[in-house]
Design a protein around this motif. Structure first.
Motif, PDB file in Angstrom:
ATOM      1  N   HIS A 119      -0.636   5.691   7.517  1.00  0.00           N
ATOM      2  CA  HIS A 119      -1.770   4.817   7.226  1.00  0.00           C
ATOM      3  C   HIS A 119      -1.869   3.790   8.342  1.00  0.00           C
TER       4      HIS A 119
ATOM      5  N   HIS B 185      -4.635   0.866  10.632  1.00  0.00           N
ATOM      6  CA  HIS B 185      -5.867   0.081  10.719  1.00  0.00           C
ATOM      7  C   HIS B 185      -6.442   0.137  12.137  1.00  0.00           C
TER       8      HIS B 185
ATOM      9  N   GLU C   4       0.805  -1.227   0.000  1.00  0.00           N
ATOM     10  CA  GLU C   4       0.000   0.000   0.000  1.00  0.00           C
ATOM     11  C   GLU C   4       0.838   1.277   0.000  1.00  0.00           C
TER      12      GLU C   4
HETATM   13 ZN   LIG Z   1      -4.131  -0.760   4.910  1.00  0.00          ZN
END
Ligand SMILES: [Zn+2]
Length: 260
Positions: free
Chosen positions: A96, A98, A77
């Protein structure tokens, strides 16, 4: 130390801070714009942030590919970072994550709002990007520059975009600013969820309050003392770590007691 080495050192510490504060786990990543070439950015190879070291840091172009091909394997990603840096010249750092606490807001029509002073950096509006809107059924991961450009268009001029069923991407003028936003975003989500469970209306920060807080100089102690705090927490978390296995001495004692 030259500016590139200093940027890499800070980026490595940002990886460790985010892992230590449970903002990232095996997954998630943080990058900074290259201090000497604004068309490039620095990001670890595909490694869990807790273990990232200086020689894991790779240089990328806005196509999302390593400038020097054939090296360590990059994150799938990495395109998220490429798309954001290309679209936002004002952004110098990207995270980034989660983080679980924000996930309910990625699948709900109830918008995540800034409700805490410490989370004012997330901004007045937190959009939700749904990869399915334009790309149909996918593995949900951002694996192309086209998907990243679409994410960046939803992020627009905001500080954070949530990602449906996935997590969030946060941006900042500096590494410290985006680390602060990423740390307080999940707390903000938890507090908002708790307040909603009480019933009645909630009171988010006003646009005026957010604007006033945004005027705090980026090099003020309000930011730098936070970096010192998080850095020391990383160092304290390593006290007692065993040089042979990285485990804690206390765990050795427990294992010995169990005959392991
Ligand atoms: Zn991700």
């Amino acid at each position: 130390m030259n500016v590139l080495d200093a940027a890499i050192q800070d980026l490595v510490m940002a990886n460790h801070i985010l892992a230590n504060e449970n903002i990232v786990d095996a997954y998630g990543h943080v990058s900074v714009r290259h201090p000497e070439n604004p068309q490039r950015f620095l990001l670890s190879c595909s490694r869990s942030p807790e273990f990232v070291a200086a020689d894991d840091i790779l240089e990328f172009g806005f196509d999302g590919e390593p400038v020097v091909p054939g090296g360590k394997k990059p994150y799938l990603e990495r395109f998220i970072h490429a798309g954001v840096y290309a679209a936002r010249p004002d952004v110098n750092a990207v995270i980034h994550s989660h983080a679980a606490d924000v996930l309910p807001f990625t699948i709900s029509t109830r918008p995540l709002q800034p409700v805490l002073n410490t989370a004012s950096g997330i901004g007045e509006h937190v959009p939700v990007w749904d990869i399915r809107d334009r790309f149909g059924d996918t593995n949900i991961l951002v694996e192309s520059i086209e998907q990243a450009d679409d994410l960046a268009s939803t992020l627009a001029g905001n500080s954070v975009t949530l990602m449906r069923g996935h997590g969030f991407t946060a941006v900042g003028r500096t590494l410290i600013e985006v680390v602060k936003s990423a740390i307080y975003l999940p707390l903000n989500a938890r507090v908002m969820m708790a307040a909603l469970s009480l019933g009645g209306e909630i009171k988010p920060l006003s646009p005026g309050e957010i604007a006033i807080r945004h005027k705090t100089p980026i090099d003020s102690p309000a930011y730098t003392r936070a970096w010192e705090y998080w850095t020391n927490r990383v160092k304290l978390s390593r006290v007692g770590a065993c040089s042979c296995c990285g485990g804690e001495h206390g765990q050795h004692d427990t294992d010995n007691a169990r005959g392991k």
